[in-house]
Structures are given as structure tokens and as C-alpha cells.
Scaffold this active site. Structure first.
Site, PDB file in Angstrom:
ATOM      1  N   ASP A  13      18.694  58.024  51.759  1.00  0.00           N
ATOM      2  CA  ASP A  13      19.340  56.761  51.372  1.00  0.00           C
ATOM      3  C   ASP A  13      18.354  55.591  51.304  1.00  0.00           C
ATOM      4  O   ASP A  13      18.697  54.458  51.642  1.00  0.00           O
ATOM      5  CB  ASP A  13      20.487  56.398  52.339  1.00  0.00           C
ATOM      6  CG  ASP A  13      21.428  57.567  52.546  1.00  0.00           C
ATOM      7  OD1 ASP A  13      21.832  58.146  51.530  1.00  0.00           O
ATOM      8  OD2 ASP A  13      21.735  57.904  53.702  1.00  0.00           O
ATOM      9  N   LYS A  16      16.464  55.661  46.335  1.00  0.00           N
ATOM     10  CA  LYS A  16      15.717  56.442  45.328  1.00  0.00           C
ATOM     11  C   LYS A  16      16.282  56.239  43.926  1.00  0.00           C
ATOM     12  O   LYS A  16      15.555  56.261  42.948  1.00  0.00           O
ATOM     13  CB  LYS A  16      15.799  57.940  45.657  1.00  0.00           C
ATOM     14  CG  LYS A  16      14.963  58.354  46.843  1.00  0.00           C
ATOM     15  CD  LYS A  16      14.968  59.859  47.013  1.00  0.00           C
ATOM     16  CE  LYS A  16      16.206  60.394  47.690  1.00  0.00           C
ATOM     17  NZ  LYS A  16      16.367  60.129  49.091  1.00  0.00           N
ATOM     18  N   LYS A  18      17.399  53.837  42.039  1.00  0.00           N
ATOM     19  CA  LYS A  18      16.846  52.810  41.161  1.00  0.00           C
ATOM     20  C   LYS A  18      15.441  53.211  40.666  1.00  0.00           C
ATOM     21  O   LYS A  18      15.118  53.060  39.500  1.00  0.00           O
ATOM     22  CB  LYS A  18      16.784  51.495  41.960  1.00  0.00           C
ATOM     23  CG  LYS A  18      16.084  50.387  41.257  1.00  0.00           C
ATOM     24  CD  LYS A  18      16.141  49.086  42.050  1.00  0.00           C
ATOM     25  CE  LYS A  18      14.979  48.195  41.655  1.00  0.00           C
ATOM     26  NZ  LYS A  18      15.042  46.873  42.257  1.00  0.00           N
ATOM     27  N   ASN A  38      24.924  67.505  48.575  1.00  0.00           N
ATOM     28  CA  ASN A  38      24.913  66.601  49.739  1.00  0.00           C
ATOM     29  C   ASN A  38      24.197  65.288  49.379  1.00  0.00           C
ATOM     30  O   ASN A  38      24.366  64.279  50.035  1.00  0.00           O
ATOM     31  CB  ASN A  38      24.253  67.261  50.959  1.00  0.00           C
ATOM     32  CG  ASN A  38      22.901  67.897  50.648  1.00  0.00           C
ATOM     33  OD1 ASN A  38      22.532  68.062  49.496  1.00  0.00           O
ATOM     34  ND2 ASN A  38      22.177  68.265  51.685  1.00  0.00           N
ATOM     35  N   ALA A  39      23.378  65.353  48.332  1.00  0.00           N
ATOM     36  CA  ALA A  39      22.689  64.134  47.875  1.00  0.00           C
ATOM     37  C   ALA A  39      23.658  63.329  47.030  1.00  0.00           C
ATOM     38  O   ALA A  39      24.680  63.850  46.607  1.00  0.00           O
ATOM     39  CB  ALA A  39      21.491  64.526  47.035  1.00  0.00           C
ATOM     40  N   GLY A  40      23.332  62.088  46.808  1.00  0.00           N
ATOM     41  CA  GLY A  40      24.203  61.322  45.921  1.00  0.00           C
ATOM     42  C   GLY A  40      23.532  60.038  45.540  1.00  0.00           C
ATOM     43  O   GLY A  40      22.984  59.360  46.407  1.00  0.00           O
ATOM     44  N   HIS A  41      23.487  59.745  44.271  1.00  0.00           N
ATOM     45  CA  HIS A  41      23.070  58.401  43.930  1.00  0.00           C
ATOM     46  C   HIS A  41      23.760  57.884  42.689  1.00  0.00           C
ATOM     47  O   HIS A  41      24.301  58.633  41.886  1.00  0.00           O
ATOM     48  CB  HIS A  41      21.554  58.232  43.900  1.00  0.00           C
ATOM     49  CG  HIS A  41      20.849  59.134  42.981  1.00  0.00           C
ATOM     50  ND1 HIS A  41      19.972  60.093  43.420  1.00  0.00           N
ATOM     51  CD2 HIS A  41      20.905  59.220  41.663  1.00  0.00           C
ATOM     52  CE1 HIS A  41      19.526  60.733  42.387  1.00  0.00           C
ATOM     53  NE2 HIS A  41      20.061  60.236  41.309  1.00  0.00           N
ATOM     54  N   GLN A 224      17.555  63.679  49.917  1.00  0.00           N
ATOM     55  CA  GLN A 224      17.473  63.377  51.361  1.00  0.00           C
ATOM     56  C   GLN A 224      16.132  62.702  51.691  1.00  0.00           C
ATOM     57  O   GLN A 224      15.602  62.014  50.840  1.00  0.00           O
ATOM     58  CB  GLN A 224      17.695  64.640  52.218  1.00  0.00           C
ATOM     59  CG  GLN A 224      19.105  65.209  52.164  1.00  0.00           C
ATOM     60  CD  GLN A 224      19.343  66.152  51.016  1.00  0.00           C
ATOM     61  OE1 GLN A 224      18.525  66.996  50.744  1.00  0.00           O
ATOM     62  NE2 GLN A 224      20.453  66.008  50.344  1.00  0.00           N
ATOM     63  N   LYS A 331      14.713  47.242  49.230  1.00  0.00           N
ATOM     64  CA  LYS A 331      15.689  46.419  49.957  1.00  0.00           C
ATOM     65  C   LYS A 331      15.082  45.367  50.880  1.00  0.00           C
ATOM     66  O   LYS A 331      15.632  45.089  51.941  1.00  0.00           O
ATOM     67  CB  LYS A 331      16.652  47.326  50.717  1.00  0.00           C
ATOM     68  CG  LYS A 331      17.477  48.226  49.778  1.00  0.00           C
ATOM     69  CD  LYS A 331      18.464  49.090  50.514  1.00  0.00           C
ATOM     70  CE  LYS A 331      19.873  48.621  50.338  1.00  0.00           C
ATOM     71  NZ  LYS A 331      20.889  49.567  50.796  1.00  0.00           N
TER      72      LYS A 331
HETATM   73  P1  IMP Z   1      23.821  68.635  55.433  1.00  0.00           P
HETATM   74  O1  IMP Z   1      22.685  68.425  54.489  1.00  0.00           O
HETATM   75  O2  IMP Z   1      25.158  68.406  54.800  1.00  0.00           O
HETATM   76  O3  IMP Z   1      23.746  69.968  56.138  1.00  0.00           O
HETATM   77  O4  IMP Z   1      23.726  67.522  56.591  1.00  0.00           O
HETATM   78  C1  IMP Z   1      22.686  67.544  57.557  1.00  0.00           C
HETATM   79  C2  IMP Z   1      22.223  66.124  57.886  1.00  0.00           C
HETATM   80  O5  IMP Z   1      21.587  65.555  56.754  1.00  0.00           O
HETATM   81  C3  IMP Z   1      23.345  65.165  58.253  1.00  0.00           C
HETATM   82  O6  IMP Z   1      22.848  64.250  59.226  1.00  0.00           O
HETATM   83  C4  IMP Z   1      23.619  64.425  56.952  1.00  0.00           C
HETATM   84  O7  IMP Z   1      24.188  63.156  57.164  1.00  0.00           O
HETATM   85  C5  IMP Z   1      22.199  64.330  56.411  1.00  0.00           C
HETATM   86  N1  IMP Z   1      22.161  64.208  54.957  1.00  0.00           N
HETATM   87  C6  IMP Z   1      22.362  65.170  54.040  1.00  0.00           C
HETATM   88  N2  IMP Z   1      22.222  64.694  52.808  1.00  0.00           N
HETATM   89  C7  IMP Z   1      21.898  63.411  52.916  1.00  0.00           C
HETATM   90  C8  IMP Z   1      21.567  62.375  51.965  1.00  0.00           C
HETATM   91  O8  IMP Z   1      21.538  62.585  50.753  1.00  0.00           O
HETATM   92  N3  IMP Z   1      21.276  61.154  52.505  1.00  0.00           N
HETATM   93  C9  IMP Z   1      21.248  60.930  53.842  1.00  0.00           C
HETATM   94  N4  IMP Z   1      21.523  61.855  54.757  1.00  0.00           N
HETATM   95  C10 IMP Z   1      21.847  63.086  54.294  1.00  0.00           C
END
Ligand code: IMP
Length: 430
Positions: A13, A16, A18, A38-41, A224, A331
Site C-alpha cells: 500500500d 504503487k 500512481k 490480494n493486491a489491489g490498486h 504487496q 504521500k
Molecule cells: P494474504 O496475502 O491474503 O495471505 O495476507 C497475508 C498478509 O499480507 C496480511 O497481513 C495481509 O493484510 C497482507 N497483504 C496481502 N496483500 C496485501 C496488499 O496488497 N497490501 C497490503 N497488505 C497485503
């Protein structure tokens, strides 16, 4: 132009989106190599907002190739939903602009369910995962029982692979008192989507080699952050992939010489979502203020992010581990109204002073930050585009980060808007 890797250098977070958006406009090929949805932007292009999780950022631009490498774990249903959503917004996605590694691992509903069971269990440490099934899918990959994209192409093979997978999962489920997974249902569900996934599938390592020969510009898009790396992060409070720059090679099938510049994205303070050690965390008014000004809520799970002071020890460590050539500092404007700003420059572990985060979790929780104080600038930096226009105290803050970490500052971001950036070194021209 150089081939660039963009790597989050804290706990994710870092902003990235931008930077990747800016770079992807100039790249020919944008490649994801680890992680999953699990990522997101969020990308804002021509005033339209696009929310991406699994698809590389190049997808929203015309005439770019987007690649999902073998190091990514793919939930095929989530991917098809994301494609559908973007198509509704007018983005054309075909097998001409999206390639998926045929050897990438699939996330199945059983992985998501297991992720949730573990997070809710009182018998295991709660990691605070995104509950997307990321960890269980990577476990199956390493356990050599995963279903991979190309397995969808052959019914007999798929059936055998699922037997292997269920032998493992149904034993776990039995011990947890959960219902057995029905093989026929999984096969039926996969058959419904397999054609739609397979049409994008390719030996992407071969395609990347072709692009290299044609001197196409490649952008490797990390997800991540380095401190969530399975080996180098705050284990076990990490994600299940290697998030360091080195992962780009194994996660796509190209050699280490492919990347000319590793750009580390670093936020001017620190945040983390989920559980785990966070030495500079601020559980007070200042932490709240930073969270509100920085809009620190997760894009994927909408969880409130924990906030704290800039930890220079951790960023320096990340720079070493990932071979970072330049830092994109993001930021900085969030700190505009803070009178005294602190940076962690070392730790106390008992009576000892140390200059790195030790690997033992117990010690990671025990370390106490040693701070250096900076006078805040108490002026707005929002929208500044030139170094000379930054307040003197902000210049001192940034210069200290550069000196301490021993890495150049490539850019400083002064608002979420793309144009609000101070460009000091262009990674594309290195
Ligand atoms: P997982 O990737 O869902 O297994 O989560 C494992 C850890 O990574 C947790 O603390 C999540 O909050 C963190 N995490 C996973 N993906 C992201 C991301 O894109 N940004 C920030 N933290 C992440």
C-alpha cells in the site's frame, strides 16, 4: 528505455498504482509475477477510475500487452469477474493483449475456505490475511499437488490432479470436521470456465524472450511489499510469495539481466494492514491523523491500516534485499501539518543497539525504535512539482532518507494526481 521493476518497499500500500500507471503508459508490456487478487490498486485514466486486483496495469491502455506470470496464483472466477467489470467500462480484453502463464497455479474455492477457517480458528495465529486463498494455493503449489492453468486443457489429467489435491484437502477437512469436497462439483465448476481461461494461456517465458529480442519495454509490476516477503518479511505475518525484486525472474521465466532498474516505492511514513510486528506504530492521535489524511483504508478488504513513523531501518533493509536503484517517495503531503516528525534510525533490543530488524518474531515484537526528530514544515506541499519549491524542512526530511538508505530518490509524490510529482531521476532513462 530500461526495463523497470516496481516493488513496494514497506508492508504494501505504498501508492504503487500512481507510479505504475505513469510507467505503464511508456511500457510496451506490463507483467505481474507474484501474489494474486490480494493486491489491489486504483487507476484513474482520463478521469475514469479502474479497480485492478489481478490484471496488470497495462490492461487499461491501448496497444499494451499484459502478462500474468507463472509466479501469480490465479482465482479464475475472480479473474473473469475482473475482466467482465473492465469490459463494462469499455476496455477490450482479448488473447492479443492478455497472456496468462500456462504454468500458473489456480486458486480454488477450497483454498479460500481454508484461508477463512484458519483465520477464524482459535488454535492458530491470526495473520489478518485477505482471505482470498492465497496462502493455501501457494502451499499446494510447493506441495506439488496444485491445479495449474494448463491442467484445464485435459479432462483425464485434470481428474488425476484433483484426486491428488483432494487426498490432501479432504484429510485436513475431516480432521476439522468439515464436509468432504465433492470432486464432481469441482470438475463441473472448472469445466464451465476453462475455455474462457485457456484462451489467454501461453508459455509466457517464451513471449517475454521474443519481446526482449524486439527491444520492447518491459515493466514488472510487484504486488504487496518487501516486508511481507515470505522469506525476508516479518514471518509468519507475511504473504505467501516472494515480493522482492528477485521474484520477477522466477515468477515469469526470464533471467536476472532482464531488469535494468528496480524502483522501490516508499511511503513517507509507514502503514500495515493485518497483524504482526510494527515497531514504529502510533496508537494515538497522530497515528489517527495520518490515517485520515492519508485515507489509509485497504482497497481490497477496506480494513483500516495501522499507521506509524517512517522506519528508515526497515526501508534501508528493503533496499538491500531488493537491490533498489531508486526510491519513489509517496504521500509526503500527508505529513504537511505535523509539527514534530520522527524517523526510526535504529532499534534497542534489551540493552543492545541494532541497525536491522532481526528475524526472530519475538525480537521483532521486542525492539524499541530509536528516533531522530525533524521539524515539521507546517506548509502545504500538495501539488508541488519542483524540488526547489518544497519547504526547507521537507527537503531536509527527504535528504535524510536518501542519505540514510544510501539510495537515490527518483521521485516525490505530492498528491494522488499523476502530474503532482517531483521527478528527480527518470528510471526509464537509466
Ligand atoms: P494474504 O496475502 O491474503 O495471505 O495476507 C497475508 C498478509 O499480507 C496480511 O497481513 C495481509 O493484510 C497482507 N497483504 C496481502 N496483500 C496485501 C496488499 O496488497 N497490501 C497490503 N497488505 C497485503
Amino acid at each position: 528505455m530500461s526495463n523497470v521493476a516496481v516493488i513496494g518497499s514497506q508492508w504494501g500500500d505504498e501508492g504503487k498504482g500512481k507510479i505504475v500507471d505513469w510507467l505503464s503508459e511508456k511500457a510496451d508490456v506490463v507483467i505481474r509475477f507474484q501474489g494474486g487478487h490480494n493486491a489491489g490498486h486504483t487507476l484513474v485514466v482520463n478521469n475514469v477510475t479502474y479497480k485492478l486486483k489481478l490484471l496488470p496495469s497495462g490492461i487499461v491502455r491501448k496497444n499494451k500487452i499484459s502478462i500474468i506470470g507463472n509466479g501469480v496464483v490465479i482465482d479464475p472466477w475472480a479473474l473473469l469477474d475482473e475482466i467482465k467489470q473492465l469490459e463494462k467500462q469499455g476496455i477490450k480484453i482479448t488473447n492479443k493483449n492478455l497472456y496468462i502463464a500456462e504454468n500458473a497455479t489456480l486458486i480454488l474455492p477450497l483454498h479460500k475456505e481454508l484461508d477463512g477457517i484458519r483465520e477464524d480458528s482459535k488454535n492458530t495465529d491470526k495473520i489478518g490475511t485477505t482471505r482470498r486463498g492465497i496462502g493455501p494455493a501457494y502451499e499446494d503449489k510447493v506441495g506439488r499437488r496444485a491445479i495449474r492453468v494448463m491442467d484445464l486443457a485435459n479432462k483425464d489429467n485434470l481428474s488425476k490432479r484433483i484426486d491428488m489435491l483432494l487426498f490432501h484437502h479432504n484429510s485436513i477437512r475431516k480432521s476439522l470436521g468439515k464436509k468432504k469436497i465433492d470432486k464432481k462439483k469441482i470438475i463441473r465448476d472448472l469445466e464451465k470456465i476453462s475455455k474462457n481461461i485457456l484462451k489467454y494461456s501461453k508459455p509466457v517465458w517464451k513471449k517475454i524472450e521474443e519481446f526482449k529480442k524486439k527491444r520492447k519495454k518491459l515493466l514488472f509490476e510487484g504486488a504487496q511489499g518487501i516486508l511481507l516477503d515470505i522469506d525476508h518479511g516479518t514471518y509468519p505475518f507475511v504473504t505467501s510469495s516472494n515480493t522482492v525484486a528477485g521474484s520477477a525472474f522466477a515468477g515469469t521465466g526470464c533471467g536476472p539481466g532482464t531488469i535494468n532498474y528496480v524502483l522501490g516505492i516508499v511511503k513517507a511514513y509507514t502503514t500495515r494492514v493485518g497483524e504482526g510486528p510494527f515497531p514504529t506504530e502510533l496508537k494515538n492521535e497522530i497515528g489517527n491523523k495520518i490515517g485520515i489524511r492519508g485515507k489509509e483504508f485497504g482497497t481490497v478488504t477496506n480494513r483500516k491500516r495501522r499507521c506509524g513513523w517512517f522506519d528508515a531501518v526497515l526501508v534501508k533493509q528493503s533496499c538491500f534485499i531488493s537491490g533498489i536503484n531508486g526510491i519513489a517517495l509517496t504521500k509526503i503531503d500527508v505529513l504537511d501539518q505535523i509539527k514534530d516528525i520522527y524517523v526510526c534510525v535504529g532499534y534497542k533490543l534489551g540493552r543492545k543497539k541494532i541497525d536491522y530488524l532481526p528475524s526472530a518474531l519475538k525480537d521483532q515484537f521486542r525492539v524499541r525504535p530509536i528516533y531522530k526528530r525533524f521539524n515539521g514544515w507546517m506548509k502545504t506541499t500538495k501539488g508541488i512539482k519542483k524540488w526547489k519549491d518544497l519547504p526547507e524542512n521537507a527537503k531536509k526530511y527527504v535528504s535524510f532518507i536518501k542519505r540514510y538508505c544510501g539510495v537515490k530518490i527518483s521521485s516525490i509524490s505530492t498528491s494522488p494526481k499523476r502530474e503532482d510529482t517531483i521527478l528527480l531521476e527518470n528510471p526509464l532513462k537509466k
